[in-house]
Design an enzyme around this catalytic site. Sequence first.
Site: not given
Ligand SMILES: C[S@@+](CC[C@H](N)C(=O)[O-])C[C@H]1O[C@@H](n2cnc3c(N)ncnc32)[C@H](O)[C@@H]1O
Lengths: 252, 431
Positions: A96, A152
Amino acid sequence: MLENEANPTISKSTGLPRKRFYRARAHSNPLSDSHFPIPISPSEVDYSLHYPQLFPSNDQRDKNKKIEFADIGCGFGGLLISLSTLFPETLMIGMELRDKVTEYVKERILALRVANPGQYQNISVDRTNSMKYIPNYFEKAQLSKMFFLFPDPHFKEKNHRRRVISPYLLDEYAYALRVGGIIYTITDVEELGEWMKTCLENHPLFEALTSEELEADPAVKLLSSATEEGQKVARNEGQTFQAVFRRISAAP
Amino acid sequence: MEETPVDEGDTNKDVEVAPALIALHPSENSVAVAVGSDLRVFDLVGNCAVSLVDESGPPYHKDSIRTICYGSKGQLFISAGDDKTVKIWSTESWRCIYNVVSEKRVSAAAISPNGLHVCFADKFGVIWVVDLDGGVDGNQPLVNKKAVSLLSHYCSIITSLKFSLDGRFLVSADRDFKIRVTMFPTKPVNEAHEIQSFCLGHTDFVSCIAFVSNLQCSHGFLISGSGDSTVRLWDILSGSLLDTCEIGDKVELLDSKEREGCHSAVTSLCTIADGALVAVAVQSLHGIILLNCDLSNHTLSVVKVVSISEETFIPTSLSTSCSTGYLWMVTGVSSLHNLGHSSLAHVKVMSGFNKDNSTANDVSVVEDDAIPGGTKLLEKLQGGITFDEKVFLAAAEAVKTAMSNLLTKKQYSIEKRDFRKRTRNDRKLKQ
Ligand SMILES: C[S@@+](CC[C@H](N)C(=O)[O-])C[C@H]1O[C@@H](n2cnc3c(N)ncnc32)[C@H](O)[C@@H]1O
């Protein structure tokens, strides 16, 4: 140590950390330089920090037992927690980018371990940029499952390279996954769902699971229900789009 | 710049100086030096300066050249850099036969051992391939070529690109401490999806890589130099680190002044006498470090430090051919605005390398008039034979600063980070 009384971030009734104290801004830019510690190589991932009960000492640990599942962009960690009891023998890690969210997941796992002795010892989380550092965590063919749940969307064309599924990044995921390993993706954004599916279809090292295989896979059932984001979509009765593919070996 | 690869934004010319580069033809037919946008070639066989022929007309490059190299067969030469142009030259006619436009600045380039493909890396970490249609005709008219993207290091600056000796692998090193070994596809237009290994162990940017040949292993062993003051030896099939050679303390011995606990970054390396010896250039060192590479025992060890009497000669680039006992060195910089100098270069040669002499006892700096090509060569490659030595110290300092600006991760204080976040443009748009 968890001092529920004195700590307002922990819920008195459940003993679990309260999410509202761990809110962070919604998006981080995965392209920026990082300022958090990154293991130099997979052999430097400290298993005794992540799974202390299973690995009391990092130096004398069984080097054959390795992390096998990775939840990329794990958010608040719902999937890991469901997988933990479904695959109690498997080591898994969430990756994360947002530090507050990572802290929340850490606290959540610790609290679950306290409340359920002997359980939830096989899951952990690390703050990292998965787009840059997958090879620092996993050796070639180490993983059997990778999850990308509600990533995202990065709608703008010029931001597509920030998407966590892309043709180039799939090369790295194919490297980390063993042949036969499975990559799971789901989103409520139709365009992103199309994009992820197309990227996977066009990649020579992945093939789609058949509907029978999807039916038989217990992890597939968790995709839309286990995570916080999935539950939100379900509450709003939103549609979801999933793509589940298997790592295959290269054509000779 | 917190997001260097994303928005190139405020570019300060003075911190962007480019080091001078040198490359030697594999059979020592010619030697090339790049300083700033200037490409200078001397013909060692004909003993004369080469005039380049490029239908697009001079200046051939419009901004600093960042990478030059000969193909292993010696028929091709490439130059590329900040002007987002890759030029592919025939070394027979010294005509530019292919011109390739890149979307971004080019940071590294390589020619496949069979001479059929050219690969180059841009500042965003994408590696591109150009198909040379089965071969080269030195007299063909200039052709504009399109490159196809092959793979990407996610938004990391690629510092060095090399083919394995058998051409099966393409190896790319980056600022994020990483070396990636990719199977070079048999049909390169199909993209390179299969990663053979990652060589991980460096604890700072990787600045240079080179292959050492070995009879038992057709692809060769890899050596790499880094901002972490080490040179490392790798097995590229598994990505295993075979040995690490610390060079920082060697530099310290020679030069006890001005070290604030800072690393001496390795800036260039090249293998000599089929790889038994490795020459290493290091920031602040007026000389080179010679390493012995013992492939049967998988070890790299320091043989000796060869210092250069002029304290102002801190090599920015090294090159040698597989055939002879000469090591070519250059020091210099694209331009020094505050000193009013442009395109400084100083060339020197070391001799006394031979296959059986792993002690390197006979290695010494060749006097200027005894250099192959003599003063004629120096006049061509340096742009003159006399200059103010002190300028080179400033040049070395500028190169050092530029390298650290480009490759070292910025550590901001908490306040500064918060300020940067608040003032970020992409945030503002959303609110
Ligand atoms: C919309 S959330 C979905 C979270 C979770 N998978 C869910 O379904 O509830 C997307 C997550 O990906 C994380 N994220 C985005 N880019 C990332 C990266 N390059 N490495 C790690 N995490 C990332 C964001 O911080 C966010 O918490």
